[in-house]
Every structure is written in C-alpha cells, then in structure tokens.
Write an enzyme that holds these catalytic residues in place. Structure first.
Site, short mmCIF file in Angstrom:
data_model
loop_
_atom_site.label_atom_id
_atom_site.label_comp_id
_atom_site.label_asym_id
_atom_site.label_seq_id
_atom_site.Cartn_x
_atom_site.Cartn_y
_atom_site.Cartn_z
N GLY A 233 23.26 55.97 65.47
CA GLY A 233 22.00 55.94 66.21
C GLY A 233 22.16 56.12 67.70
N GLY B 292 23.40 55.12 60.15
CA GLY B 292 23.92 56.31 60.83
C GLY B 292 24.20 56.09 62.30
N LYS C 236 29.30 57.08 73.20
CA LYS C 236 28.37 56.02 72.82
C LYS C 236 27.37 55.84 73.94
CE LYS C 236 28.21 51.34 70.92
NZ LYS C 236 29.03 50.20 70.44
N ASP D 102 28.57 48.63 57.86
CA ASP D 102 28.57 49.84 58.69
C ASP D 102 29.44 49.66 59.94
OD1 ASP D 102 26.25 48.04 59.22
OD2 ASP D 102 26.01 49.32 60.98
N GLY E 243 18.86 55.61 71.64
CA GLY E 243 20.19 56.21 71.58
C GLY E 243 21.03 56.03 72.83
N ARG F 6 34.84 57.12 73.47
CA ARG F 6 35.81 56.37 72.69
C ARG F 6 36.51 57.28 71.68
NH1 ARG F 6 32.02 52.18 69.15
NH2 ARG F 6 30.87 53.72 67.94
#
Length: 520
Positions: free
Chosen positions: A102, A100, A122, A269, A135, A192
């Site tokens: 993160g 996922g 991000k 991923d 995170g 982004r």
C-alpha cells in the site's frame, strides 16, 4: 552510476493487466505496475555506505542528483518497470483479504558480487493496494525504520536493510494516535533492500482465492530463485521449502528474544518468506524486562504480539502458511511434522541461547529450571534487560556476594527498598556461582563470550525519538551519531557511554518512546 539490473519478479510472474493506478481488487496476478509519485523538493538525509557498496554504488554516486531522484521516486532507472506486490494476510488473528504494497513500490532487482537485491521505496505514493491511505510515509516512521533495519543487521538479527533516508519535501496528514487529531508532518521516503520482499501473505492470497495455478507459479519462482538447493519444484520440494522457511523463522524470533526486540505487529503479511525481520512499524526494545509488553497501541488491550508470545505467534503464522501450501502438497502429515518440530527445536535452541547469555556452555541437568528462575527474578521489580545481561558478564566466580552490586544499575528502583527481592537475587547468585564450577572458562573468557551475544547498545525508542525531534528541527547529526553507534553494538565504545543507560523518566509515557501506533 551503473547498476547490474537483473529483474525476475516482474518478468517471470503474472502481472495485473490493468495499468491505471486505481484502488481495486487484483486477481490472478502477483503484482501491479505502478510509478512512484514525484515529490516537491526531495533531499537525501542519510545514506548507508555499506549498503551502497553492496549494490555497486560509490559514495560519490550517492551525492549526485541522479541518486537523489532515484531513491525518492522522481526518476525511474532505465529499462525497469516499478511495481507493487499483491498479497493478503491475517491481521491480529483475522483474515483481512487483499492487502498488498500500500505504500511500498519495488523499483528493480540488482545483482552485485553474486548477491541479489530488490530495491523498494517506502512512502513513494499510492498503489492499487493503498485502500483508503495515501501511500506516503512521514519522517518519524522513516527515521525509525532506517536506523533499526541497519542496527538489527549489526546485532546479527536476520533483517531487511536500508540504503537511504530522504525527505520528500511534501507535508503528509497523519492521525498519529488514531484519536481524531490529525496533523501535518514532514513526508519522507526510505529506500530499503532485501533479496526479496516476499511474505507469507503473497501465498495466502492465492490459496484463499483458490487460485492454485498462480500459487504454484509463485512457489516455484521462490524455490528456483531463493531455495534452489532444495531441488526442482515437486511435492517433496514444497515440503522441504516449508521446513526451511520454518527453520529460518525460528532462528529469526530467537534473535528477537535474545536482544529484547518486540516487532509489535506480527501479522502474516509482515512475515518474510526468507526469515528476515520486515516492516519496522510499532516496534520497540524491552526497557523493563516484561514478557507482557507490547509497543503497539492497537494491540494494547489483547497484547497478542507481546514479547513473551512472539515465538508462539511465529508458529501460528507458520500454521497459516502451511494451510496456504497444502493445496500443492495435498498431504497434511508432513506439514504437521514440520510444525511440531518447531516446538521441540524452539525449546532446545531457546535454552542454549539463554545459556550463552549467562555464560553457560555445558549441558547440565536443571539448567532449564535455573534459567526459568532467572526470568522470574527479572520480573520482581522493573529491571532493564540490556543493562542486566551486559553487566552480568562482570561477575567473578567465587564472589557471589558481589552479584547484586554488579547488576544494580539495571534496576529502575533501589533494590535496597525491597528486602525480599534482595534475598531472592542473593540466592540466585549463590546458585549461579555453583553452576559456573562446571564451566572450564576463566572470568575474562566467559565475559568476552557473553559480551558477544549481549549487546551494550540497542536502539531504544527514546533514542529514536531524540533523533526524530532533532530532525524535525533540521538537525540530522543525531541520526548519524546513532547510525555509527549501532554499527558496533557489542563494542564498549567508551566515548558513547551516555547511550548505555536506562530509559529516562521523561520518556516513560512520552508518545514515540513507549507506545506507538501502526503509523509509526
């Protein structure tokens, strides 16, 4: 700043019912609502004017406090609900379960000039998928992602894009080399953009959990919004969908091989369902031409994701996606045919791509062996890939004796010290000269075409590191210089000739210039 907000992902797909931002397994949901963490003293360091325009933001807008607060997570756009996506994935060949977003938070989706863009931050704080991490992101990794995503676009490589690079004003603890020596670094955030950040792992997680209802819902959503030309969702359409994802993924990796880009961490991923280069972590550019090179310290021993193996790894990842889609299609033959087509298409497209790199535009018997010989020669001694192909365009038909002189700047050692290497290259240039007889091009015509596929400037790791080191000292001018340089990677730009050079000796073993970690 008025944006045409048109959210679909968090309105049409099942949401995690738990609203608290706690680390947990999330089931039967495509995402979790989450609010970015407010930062101490945010500062926007750079903005891409092109991407601002692409989403309907003026340059004046980007200079406002409101813009700064949005792209650093300190304010939420009106009538939006930020979220983190749920997905799983195979990491280095092993199923890792739930992964996922993160350290990525999706803010919203916009529509501008009939183009859909999802905006994602991000490094904006914890999500339910952060596992043991915080995170957050640091300046060095954020500079690399910001510059590379825009550089790749201008190289003609399918990629996610970047809108802005910002400092959070916070300090972030990182163990850069995973060697037990953590240190505080400057926190940073990249905003982004992509039509969608969906990746193979979004589908795999539901197949792995045998949650076929949610899997179908997500696949139908993807087709309706991003592959609508394939028709309404059905078993036949699902197969067409897989074929199109395969085609796009193949084209993407061919571009990587063409320009010498090594992703470094091609886990499922990190594979975009739209065939975009996604997640710029421990990537690198070939300096010495080497099929066996990987920039990722985590992959240093097995070299699973090395340059020469990238096309095979894309196919391996497509096999895993096929397994995830199988429950919806319930028939293996069609999926297997698509995967087999990847192999045959790759061989044909790779040969044509390599022909274009050396100025061959007709199909002649033996070209495959001739190009294989070229690649073997490039491994004889350390040879800079970018400089070699760019300088090769200066070759004049009828003058094979000048070949080595034309490419000598690409060698890291003096080729005169290696008589056997000199002899091998001399023979190759004689064969090259004979092969060009079949081309109906003048030297200048061939040179112009070659220079359109062989970039003069790429984002070498040492260039990024120089910009990072300067930014650490609050000098952001080099970020902008490289940003501007890489907007025209195929142009000569004589005033920027200093960047058309081999990796300097000081960068050969310097952290950030050769090997990088997944936190990079």
């Amino acid at each position: 700043m008025k944006l045409n907000i048109q959210d679909t992902f968090n309105k049409e797909l099942p949401a995690d019912p738990i609203m608290t931002n706690s680390i947990r397994q999330v089931e039967k949901a495509c995402f979790s609502f989450v609010t970015p963490t407010k930062t101490a003293n945010p500062k926007v360091l750079h903005v891409s004017p092109e991407m601002a325009e692409n989403i309907g933001i003026t340059i004046e807008n980007t200079q406002s406090d409101y813009f700064k607060n949005i792209v650093t997570g300190n304010e939420i756009l009106p009538n939006t609900q930020p979220y983190a996506m749920c997905y799983g994935g195979f990491q280095f060949g092993n199923w890792a379960g739930q992964l996922g977003d993160g350290r990525a938070i999706n803010l919203t989706e916009l529509l501008h000039n009939n183009q859909r863009w999802a905006i994602q931050l991000k490094g904006a704080g914890k999500t339910p998928y952060s596992r043991t991490a915080d995170g957050l992101a640091v300046l060095r990794s954020s500079v690399r992602e910001y510059l590379c995503s825009e550089a790749m676009f201008h190289l003609g490589v399918p990629t996610t894009r970047a809108l802005s690079l910002s400092l959070s004003g916070d300090q972030v603890l990182r163990d850069m080399l995973y060697n037990g020596n953590p240190a505080y670094e400057k926190g940073a955030i990249v905003s982004r953009l992509a039509p969608s950040f969906l990746r193979f792992g979004n589908y795999q997680i539901f197949a792995a959990r045998q949650d076929y209802e949610t899997l179908k819902t997500l696949v139908d959503y993807t087709i309706n919004h991003f592959y609508s030309d394939l028709g309404s969702p059905s078993k036949e359409t699902y197969l067409k969908f897989f074929q199109e994802v395969t085609n796009r993924s193949l084209d993407m990796v061919l571009h990587w091989q063409r320009v010498g880009f090594v992703h470094g961490v091609m886990n499922t991923d990190n594979m975009s369902i739209l065939g975009l280069t996604i997640d710029y972590g421990p990537y690198g550019w070939l300096e010495g031409y080497d099929y066996g090179w990987t920039p990722n310290t985590t992959d240093a021993q097995n070299k699973r994701y090395r340059y020469g193996k990238q096309p095979e790894m894309v196919l391996w990842n497509l096999y895993q996606l096929a397994n995830a889609l199988y429950p919806l299609i319930d028939e293996a033959a069609g999926l297997e045919a698509v995967l087999e087509s990847y192999r045959t298409q790759y061989d044909v497209k790779y040969l044509n791509m390599m022909r274009s790199k050396i100025g061959l535009y007709t199909d002649q018997e033996g070209d495959d062996k001739f190009i294989q010989l070229l690649e073997e020669n490039l491994h004889l001694i350390e040879t800079d890939m970018t400089i070699f192909y760019r300088n090769l365009s200066q070759f004049e038909n009828g003058k094979p004796e000048n070949g080595i002189a034309i490419i000598q700047d690409a060698f890291y050692q003096s080729v005169e010290e290696y008589p056997e290497v000199t002899a091998t290259w001399t023979l190759w240039f004689e064969q090259y000269n004979q092969r060009l007889v079949f081309e109906n091009e003048t030297n200048s015509e061939r040179s112009e075409k070659m220079n359109a596929v062989n970039p003069k400037y790429v984002l070498r790791n040492y260039m990024s590191q120089l910009a990072i080191d300067a930014a650490d000292k609050e000098d952001y001018s080099l970020i902008d210089e490289l940003f501007q340089l890489l907007k025209n990677p195929y142009a000569e730009q004589p005033e920027q000739q200093k960047w058309f050079a081999k990796r300097p000796d000081w960068a050969r073993d310097k952290v950030g210039c050769s090997m990088l970690s997944c936190s990079s």
